[in-house]
Design a protein around this motif. Structure first.
Motif, PDB file in Angstrom:
ATOM      1  N   GLY A 289       0.783  -1.226   0.000  1.00  0.00           N
ATOM      2  CA  GLY A 289       0.000   0.000   0.000  1.00  0.00           C
ATOM      3  C   GLY A 289       0.812   1.271   0.000  1.00  0.00           C
ATOM      4  O   GLY A 289       0.256   2.335   0.095  1.00  0.00           O
ATOM      5  N   ALA A 291       2.386   4.387  -1.273  1.00  0.00           N
ATOM      6  CA  ALA A 291       2.251   5.212  -2.466  1.00  0.00           C
ATOM      7  C   ALA A 291       3.556   5.944  -2.710  1.00  0.00           C
ATOM      8  O   ALA A 291       4.417   6.043  -1.848  1.00  0.00           O
ATOM      9  CB  ALA A 291       1.110   6.208  -2.290  1.00  0.00           C
ATOM     10  N   THR A 403       0.567  10.366   0.827  1.00  0.00           N
ATOM     11  CA  THR A 403       1.137   9.018   0.810  1.00  0.00           C
ATOM     12  C   THR A 403       0.093   8.037   1.307  1.00  0.00           C
ATOM     13  O   THR A 403      -0.870   8.419   1.983  1.00  0.00           O
ATOM     14  CB  THR A 403       2.386   8.938   1.696  1.00  0.00           C
ATOM     15  OG1 THR A 403       2.014   9.205   3.049  1.00  0.00           O
ATOM     16  CG2 THR A 403       3.448   9.931   1.256  1.00  0.00           C
ATOM     17  N   GLY A 404       0.311   6.765   0.990  1.00  0.00           N
ATOM     18  CA  GLY A 404      -0.650   5.736   1.360  1.00  0.00           C
ATOM     19  C   GLY A 404      -0.594   5.339   2.809  1.00  0.00           C
ATOM     20  O   GLY A 404      -1.331   4.455   3.231  1.00  0.00           O
ATOM     21  N   LEU A 423      -3.119  11.353  -4.596  1.00  0.00           N
ATOM     22  CA  LEU A 423      -2.561  10.088  -4.139  1.00  0.00           C
ATOM     23  C   LEU A 423      -2.098   9.314  -5.365  1.00  0.00           C
ATOM     24  O   LEU A 423      -2.873   9.111  -6.303  1.00  0.00           O
ATOM     25  CB  LEU A 423      -3.610   9.289  -3.367  1.00  0.00           C
ATOM     26  CG  LEU A 423      -3.222   7.869  -2.962  1.00  0.00           C
ATOM     27  CD1 LEU A 423      -2.087   7.882  -1.947  1.00  0.00           C
ATOM     28  CD2 LEU A 423      -4.432   7.120  -2.408  1.00  0.00           C
ATOM     29  N   THR A 425      -0.358   5.712  -6.701  1.00  0.00           N
ATOM     30  CA  THR A 425      -0.076   4.325  -6.303  1.00  0.00           C
ATOM     31  C   THR A 425       0.585   3.581  -7.452  1.00  0.00           C
ATOM     32  O   THR A 425       0.404   3.915  -8.626  1.00  0.00           O
ATOM     33  CB  THR A 425      -1.366   3.600  -5.891  1.00  0.00           C
ATOM     34  OG1 THR A 425      -2.249   3.527  -7.010  1.00  0.00           O
ATOM     35  CG2 THR A 425      -2.057   4.338  -4.755  1.00  0.00           C
ATOM     36  N   MET A 429      -5.185  -0.095  -5.625  1.00  0.00           N
ATOM     37  CA  MET A 429      -5.314  -0.022  -4.172  1.00  0.00           C
ATOM     38  C   MET A 429      -6.712   0.470  -3.809  1.00  0.00           C
ATOM     39  O   MET A 429      -7.420   1.059  -4.626  1.00  0.00           O
ATOM     40  CB  MET A 429      -4.274   0.940  -3.584  1.00  0.00           C
ATOM     41  CG  MET A 429      -2.839   0.687  -3.990  1.00  0.00           C
ATOM     42  SD  MET A 429      -2.213  -0.892  -3.427  1.00  0.00           S
ATOM     43  CE  MET A 429      -2.301  -0.660  -1.664  1.00  0.00           C
ATOM     44  N   ALA A 431      -8.380   2.955  -0.927  1.00  0.00           N
ATOM     45  CA  ALA A 431      -7.958   3.980   0.022  1.00  0.00           C
ATOM     46  C   ALA A 431      -9.110   4.362   0.943  1.00  0.00           C
ATOM     47  O   ALA A 431     -10.268   4.471   0.510  1.00  0.00           O
ATOM     48  CB  ALA A 431      -7.458   5.216  -0.717  1.00  0.00           C
ATOM     49  N   THR A 516      -4.137   2.755   2.854  1.00  0.00           N
ATOM     50  CA  THR A 516      -4.424   1.972   1.654  1.00  0.00           C
ATOM     51  C   THR A 516      -4.183   0.493   1.901  1.00  0.00           C
ATOM     52  O   THR A 516      -3.342   0.101   2.715  1.00  0.00           O
ATOM     53  CB  THR A 516      -3.542   2.431   0.475  1.00  0.00           C
ATOM     54  OG1 THR A 516      -2.168   2.330   0.842  1.00  0.00           O
ATOM     55  CG2 THR A 516      -3.860   3.857   0.082  1.00  0.00           C
TER      56      THR A 516
END
Length: 646
Positions: A289, A291, A403-404, A423, A425, A429, A431, A516
């Motif tokens: 997850g 990112a 960020t994730g 976001l 990725t 994902m 989120a 995420t």
């Protein structure tokens, strides 16, 4: 007799001398200044070498000759002897327009003041005179003239005070972070430039970091560049400490105890194997997850500008190359409190420009100013550091990176402020986006899709505004594969029959947090609130989802168009607390419209709903929503399973 006489005289003289030693001596203080010197203009004074010297506070009575072919100019030399701030005022011409111009010793024009119209005077309240300056009084147009009064007042310069002229980068006053400057927007053409040096964040100087999407190109300051020649704002006796950006406080994307490129350490004997598997799965979820982090490190600044009656403030932040990074106009007579103004950490210097904004329209349009009331300006570094929102982010292309496994802190100020986040990725994902509540604010959280072509507009895919004043907002199970954009803004409310955004809070930040997990097909993928965005459903495989925010609708697609005969479908929906979930089956018609074929919405709380249907070949959509269309639950998940056969 004669001898004794000389003795007496000598003794008398010594006595007198002795007496003088006991009497305090008076010191000649010179001429005591009781007020400005009253002077009369001395002609000829059309050139600098003919100028009349004004060495102390003075009031000069003069006159301008109305000549049809040229402007009559009266030159005055300001020569106070030591560095002083001069307040220069000239009265208006009866039926004419007067102006003031300031020149240096080489006859370079430094400042021109012509802000008011006919019959009105002009003022320059804070002209810095280090040695000497020349002031020229003249009519604004040929053929005008008349009597005027020129008044010049001197005072010692104060620490933390603007010194005119400072309307260029080369004349910009140094403004240390955390310190306050007092200044005037004294005339319509006044611009006040300040040079702000940024703290060293430890960014390597040998190689510039990659540029983030939508970020302006870096403009590093050339090494050895000379400092500006403008007068600096002297620091106070005890300057505040500059906050340091803390890049180490962000949640770690890799869990502690995992090792890259090698086998994990053996678990203790007493630890069950199931727990080991669970921890490994959790580690895989977190690792997958992560990112992409922001590619350009930034510094967030706080800018506070006091209100000045009659002035609509305009603030700009420029790079060292004078490229605009941020510009905003406030409202007339109101202060500005700008938070999280993002500048690149690779820049060592930025410029801050303050001027009066435009008001009026057509021929009545003018820049605002006030030569009587000063403003105060303070620039400091935000305490949020690396987690700060980065203004300007009012457009998708300027969105602040998320960020994730992290968060950002932002402010909604001024009232019209809109904040965008992006976001990014590496793989599909899901989120979960959470937005905290803030005093005095009713927030709206949205997922936004960029324009899909030239001339197209952005699309709001999801919107959460379930909370009221001070309450949080959330978006669940947001599908992101690449880049996803989110928007934070104040909600509209009805005041006086009109919908307005009158919320702001420059003191308390909101926090937007993203977590995420990999999209493995077991959870719904938002947005799935239209038939076109329905999620494909695999028979026999359960999918979980939430009814959130209020009035949320989730569509799931089952394609039976390749089946030669009817197919028996059994759909089971496990309910949740608070929401009376309903299950609805639609068939997609050839024209794309939905035809409702069966329902199950007994509104029995968390009790299951079931649909059994013999489906002809075709495409079907299952719809899940609150049967009463009024409740929501962000915490508990329903479960939908569709099976084929009896």
């Amino acid at each position: 007799m004669r001898r004794w006489g000389w003795v007496c005289v000598l003794g008398l003289g010594l006595g007198v001398a002795a007496c003088k030693k006991d009497v305090p001596q008076e010191v000649d203080a010179g001429v005591v200044e009781t007020g400005p010197t009253a002077l009369t203009e001395q002609e000829p004074n059309e050139r600098p070498d003919q100028s009349q010297a004004l060495t102390r506070d003075s009031v000069v009575t003069g006159g301008l000759t109305a000549e049809p072919n040229k402007l009559d100019e009266d030159w005055y030399r300001l020569a106070p002897g030591t560095a002083r701030i001069a307040d220069v005022t000239v009265s208006g011409l009866p039926g004419g327009d007067i102006k003031l111009d300031v020149y240096d010793q080489d006859r370079n024009r430094l400042v021109g003041v012509n802000s008011d119209g006919e019959g009105k005077g002009e003022r320059l309240p804070n002209l810095f005179v280090e040695k000497e300056r020349w002031v020229v009084v003249s009519p604004a147009r040929k053929g005008m003239g008349g009597a005027y009064t020129l008044e010049v007042k001197y005072r010692a310069p104060n620490d933390g005070e603007e010194r005119e002229p400072n309307d260029r980068a080369v004349d910009a006053a140094a403004l240390p972070l955390g310190q306050t400057v007092t200044a005037f927007l004294g005339h319509s053409g006044d611009e006040d430039w300040y040079r702000v040096e940024l703290p060293d964040t430890g960014t390597p100087g040998g190689e510039a970091p990659a540029q983030a999407p939508g970020a302006p190109a870096p403009a590093p300051t050339p090494p050895g560049a000379p400092a500006p020649t403008g007068a600096a704002v002297p620091p106070p006796s005890a300057p505040d400490e500059t906050p340091v950006i803390d890049d180490g406080t962000a949640p770690s994307p890799t869990p502690e105890g995992t090792f890259g490129g090698s086998e994990p350490p053996a678990s203790p004997p007493e630890q069950p194997a199931g727990e080991i598997a669970s921890e490994a799965a959790a580690s895989a979820v977190v690792d997958a997850g992560v990112a992409l982090p922001p590619e350009v490190p930034s510094v967030a600044l706080k800018i506070e500008l006091s209100a000045v009656e009659g002035v609509r403030p305009e603030i700009s932040v420029l790079s060292a190359a004078e490229a605009p990074l941020f510009t905003l106009q406030g409202k007339e007579g109101e202060p500005l409190a700008l938070r999280n103004i993002g500048v690149r950490a690779t820049d060592r210097v930025v410029y801050l420009v303050v001027k009066g904004g435009w008001v009026g329209a057509g021929k009545a349009q003018r820049r605002t100013f006030n030569a009587q009331v000063p403003y105060t300006l303070t620039v400091s570094q935000e305490e949020a550091g690396a987690h700060a929102e980065l203004e300007p982010n009012d457009e998708l292309l300027k969105a602040t990176p998320l960020t994730g496994a992290g968060y950002r802190e932002g402010f909604l100020s001024p009232k019209s402020d809109v904040d965008h986040y992006v976001l990014t990725t590496r793989e599909p994902m899901l989120a979960r986006v959470e937005l905290t509540g803030v005093d005095r604010l009713d927030l709206t959280l949205s997922m936004v899709e960029p324009p899909q072509g030239d001339g197209q507009k952005e699309t709001v895919l999801l919107k959460a505004n379930d909370g009221a004043l001070k309450e949080p907002e959330r978006l669940n199970n947001v599908a992101c594969n690449g880049t996803c954009y989110f928007r934070v803004e104040g909600s509209f409310r009805k005041v006086g029959g009109k919908f307005v955004k009158d919320f702001e809070n420059a003191e308390q930040p909101y926090r937007i947090t993203v977590t995420t997990v990999p999209d493995n097909g077991s959870e719904e993928r938002e947005p799935n609130n239209t038939g076109e965005r329905a999620q494909d459903l695999e028979p026999g495989k359960a999918v979980r989802g939430t009814v959130y925010p209020a009035k949320d609708v989730d569509y799931f697609r089952v394609d039976l168009s390749d089946r030669p005969v009817r197919t028996s479908l059994t759909a089971t929906l496990l309910g949740i607390l608070k929401v009376d979930v309903g299950l609805y089956l639609h068939r997609v018609q050839p024209d794309g419209k939905l035809s409702l074929v069966q329902t199950s919405d007994r509104a029995k709380g968390d009790q299951p709903e079931t649909i059994r249907y013999s489906a002809e070949p075709g495409v079907y959509l299952f719809e899940v929503r609150d049967a009463r269309n009024r409740e929501a639950n962000f915490q508990d998940s329903y479960q939908l399973t569709v099976e084929e056969g009896e």
